[in-house]
Design a protein around this motif. Structure first.
Motif, PDB file in Angstrom:
ATOM      1  N   ALA A  57       0.810  -1.226   0.000  1.00  0.00           N
ATOM      2  CA  ALA A  57       0.000   0.000   0.000  1.00  0.00           C
ATOM      3  C   ALA A  57       0.839   1.270   0.000  1.00  0.00           C
ATOM      4  CB  ALA A  57      -0.967  -0.016   1.180  1.00  0.00           C
ATOM      5  N   ALA A 113      -6.612   3.159   3.936  1.00  0.00           N
ATOM      6  CA  ALA A 113      -6.776   2.027   4.865  1.00  0.00           C
ATOM      7  C   ALA A 113      -8.247   1.757   5.136  1.00  0.00           C
ATOM      8  CB  ALA A 113      -6.026   2.304   6.165  1.00  0.00           C
ATOM      9  N   TYR A 138      -1.044  -3.927   3.703  1.00  0.00           N
ATOM     10  CA  TYR A 138      -0.774  -2.556   4.163  1.00  0.00           C
ATOM     11  C   TYR A 138       0.718  -2.545   4.523  1.00  0.00           C
ATOM     12  CZ  TYR A 138      -1.685   2.077   5.865  1.00  0.00           C
ATOM     13  OH  TYR A 138      -1.667   3.443   5.999  1.00  0.00           O
ATOM     14  N   LEU A 161      -7.512  -5.495   8.197  1.00  0.00           N
ATOM     15  CA  LEU A 161      -6.223  -5.213   7.581  1.00  0.00           C
ATOM     16  C   LEU A 161      -5.050  -5.844   8.321  1.00  0.00           C
ATOM     17  CD1 LEU A 161      -7.539  -3.377   5.592  1.00  0.00           C
ATOM     18  CD2 LEU A 161      -5.944  -1.578   6.194  1.00  0.00           C
ATOM     19  N   SER A 184      -0.659  -5.853   8.200  1.00  0.00           N
ATOM     20  CA  SER A 184       0.401  -4.957   7.756  1.00  0.00           C
ATOM     21  C   SER A 184       1.756  -5.650   7.874  1.00  0.00           C
ATOM     22  CB  SER A 184       0.358  -3.698   8.631  1.00  0.00           C
ATOM     23  OG  SER A 184       1.425  -2.851   8.327  1.00  0.00           O
TER      24      SER A 184
END
Lengths: 89, 451
Positions: free
Chosen positions: B81, B96, B114, B143, B145
């Motif tokens: 991202a 996000a 992410y 999400l 990351s």
């Protein structure tokens, strides 16, 4: 499309009759069948052709599971490819 | 013709031994979604994900019914991202939120990517992006990351590691009401792979195509059961049994991956054969190692046993699929593995032993809970150690560590579901602050320069 139907459970009268009647009602042809008693459990394996089945695959799985519960055995319906993939090179 | 024994073996794998396809993960390239503003980019991203992944849950359920194998999760991985947000520094949260909304609309369990790749250096935009991670983890549900801070080729970015230590502390603080849960959705990598279907580290690499299906299969319980049948075999035979079992498991993953790709109008990417444990009894990598002959996982001999397991899994998997990728090996997430949980609670499995184990398996220090008052520099130093193992051994290593606010050694933390529960592990009370504060880049090893 071919599938494998496996029935496992305590032996009793009428298991094959009930399972095969259900299949016939839904236009599913049994091409091969074998049964045995393994570790005191009735075990039946059927090779069936489901191309002309009245039910789609997901519904067939559900209906056969429900029938198994009614009889008191476990019934599994699986596409034959899962077994061929796992056991044939 | 199939024998009845073969058919029953497959059925028992699912029924008794917890065999499952852990995830169908759809990788989606979002590079064509970059627009001139955060809002327009977010809208394009939302629309693209909803369109491409519209049927992923439905197809997953159909295939699960058809083959009689549970497909536990459906997931999405996206282009890192930070590449999408470079144009609107400081507004990363807009993207996000759109990603989280899209994941909920299509009904997937997680969305990974992410992410930022800063193994050589960090742009100003990437620094801003990394600084957004704690808030994103605290305010979104789906999400995951990740940040790649090193490669064998480029060396390790110590500046990034210093920052990540602070980010992990901040993520824990912002999710203190949930025992620092934000940190469970974040992983830092060395040598991150571009096609990993597993979370929290999945992202859709820039070398990938538009829409790709990657499948992660699992099965520690199946391997455990197979080893129970050979209690007196020598270690070569043990490796063979694992290899054959891995082959069978991977073949099912391959079948499902190809069919899923066809039905979802996507490219078939890879099968990742990773023995991924769950917290239930009978699905533990720790118990596989114990079955091999180690009294308690974490004792002497554990590293050797794990090396055998990891290698045999890879060999069986490679034979079974033309495209094996991702992490492919054995996972050792402490909170997700009943054997590891028990061993940690008994004082056998320590962080030092875990670190040694990561040198021979496919990931790293994973789902480890540490005292909430662990300094950021100590967390950075743990990461630096782990990254060094990955860099020097040309393999992926990762750290997913949770400094649980208000808890210390002797306490437990409950994350629930697949993430399980963990005893807080002892961290060495020795400062590495000076080392971390030096900053700069750790030079790549000589064997990283292969041209």
């Amino acid at each position: 499309m071919k599938s494998i139907i496996t029935v496992i459970g305590k032996d009793k009268a009428g298991i094959i009759a009930k399972v095969s009647t259900k299949l016939a009602d839904n236009n599913i042809n049994i091409e091969d069948i074998s049964q045995t008693i393994m570790q005191n459990y009735f075990t039946m394996v059927m090779l069936v052709e489901i191309s002309n089945s009245k039910l789609d695959f997901t519904n067939l799985v559900c209906e056969m599971k429900a029938l198994g519960e009614e009889i008191g055995v476990d019934v599994y319906v699986q596409h034959e490819d899962v077994f061929n993939s796992m056991h044939k090179i | 013709m199939l024998s009845n024994n073969e058919i029953l073996e497959t059925i028992n794998m699912v029924k008794e031994e917890h065999f499952d396809v852990r995830t169908i993960t759809m990788g989606i390239s979002l590079l064509p979604c970059i627009r001139e503003s955060a809002e327009k980019t977010a809208d394009a991203v939302y629309d693209t994900i909803c369109k491409r992944a519209e049927n992923i849950v439905k197809v997953g359920e159909e295939l699960s019914a058809m083959y009689g194998v549970p497909i536990v999760n459906k997931r999405i991985s996206i282009t890192p991202a930070s590449l999408l947000t470079a144009n609107f520094v400081g507004e990363e949260i807009v993207l996000a939120r759109a990603l989280d909304r899209a994941a909920k609309t299509v009904g997937v369990d997680f969305l990974g990517g992410y992410s930022a790749l800063v193994h050589k250096s960090m742009t100003a935009a990437e620094r801003s992006f990394i600084n957004s991670i704690p808030e994103v983890l605290a305010t979104t549900d789906k999400l995951c990351s990740s940040v790649n801070v090193g490669t064998t080729r480029s060396g390790i970015n110590l500046d990034a590691i210093k920052l990540i230590g602070e980010i992990i502390k901040k993520s824990a603080d912002l999710t203190a009401d949930k025992d620092g849960f934000g940190c469970a959705k974040f992983v830092v990598f060395c040598n991150a792979v571009e096609d990993n279907p597993f979370m929290a580290g999945a992202f859709h690499g820039i070398g990938e195509g538009d829409t790709v299906i990657n499948v992660g299969v699992s099965g520690p319980g199946v391997v455990h059961h197979a080893l129970k049948n050979v209690p007196d075999a020598d270690i070569t035979e043990v490796a063979e049994v694992i290899k054959k079992t891995a082959f069978k498991i991977t073949r099912v993953g391959q079948l499902i991956a190809k069919e899923a790709a066809k039905r979802l109008n996507a490219e078939f990417g890879i099968v990742d054969l990773s023995l991924a444990p769950t917290p239930v009894v009978g699905d533990s990598v720790g118990h596989v190692l114990e079955e091999m002959g180690i009294e308690t996982v974490g004792g002497h001999g554990t590293t050797a046993a794990l090396a055998i397991l990891n290698d045999a899994v890879k060999k069986g998997g490679t034979m079974a699929s033309p495209r094996v990728g991702g992490l492919s090996g054995a996972f050792i997430p402490v909170s997700e593995d009943i054997g590891m949980i028990e061993s940690t609670a008994a004082g056998v499995l320590t962080l030092s032993k875990l670190e040694a184990m990561t040198a021979v398996c496919s990931v790293g220090i994973d789902m480890v809970a540490v005292p909430g008052d662990t300094p950021a520099s100590t967390i950075s130093a743990m990461i630096a150690d782990e990254m060094a193992i990955g860099m020097v051994n040309s393999k992926t290593t990762a750290v997913r560590v949770i400094p649980v606010p208000g808890k210390t050694v002797g306490d437990y933390v409950e994350f629930g579901g697949l993430l399980g529960r963990a005893p807080i592990m002892q961290v060495m009370n020795v400062s590495a602050e000076k080392f971390i504060n030096r900053g700069g880049k750790i030079p790549a090893p000589i064997h990283g320069n292969k041209n």
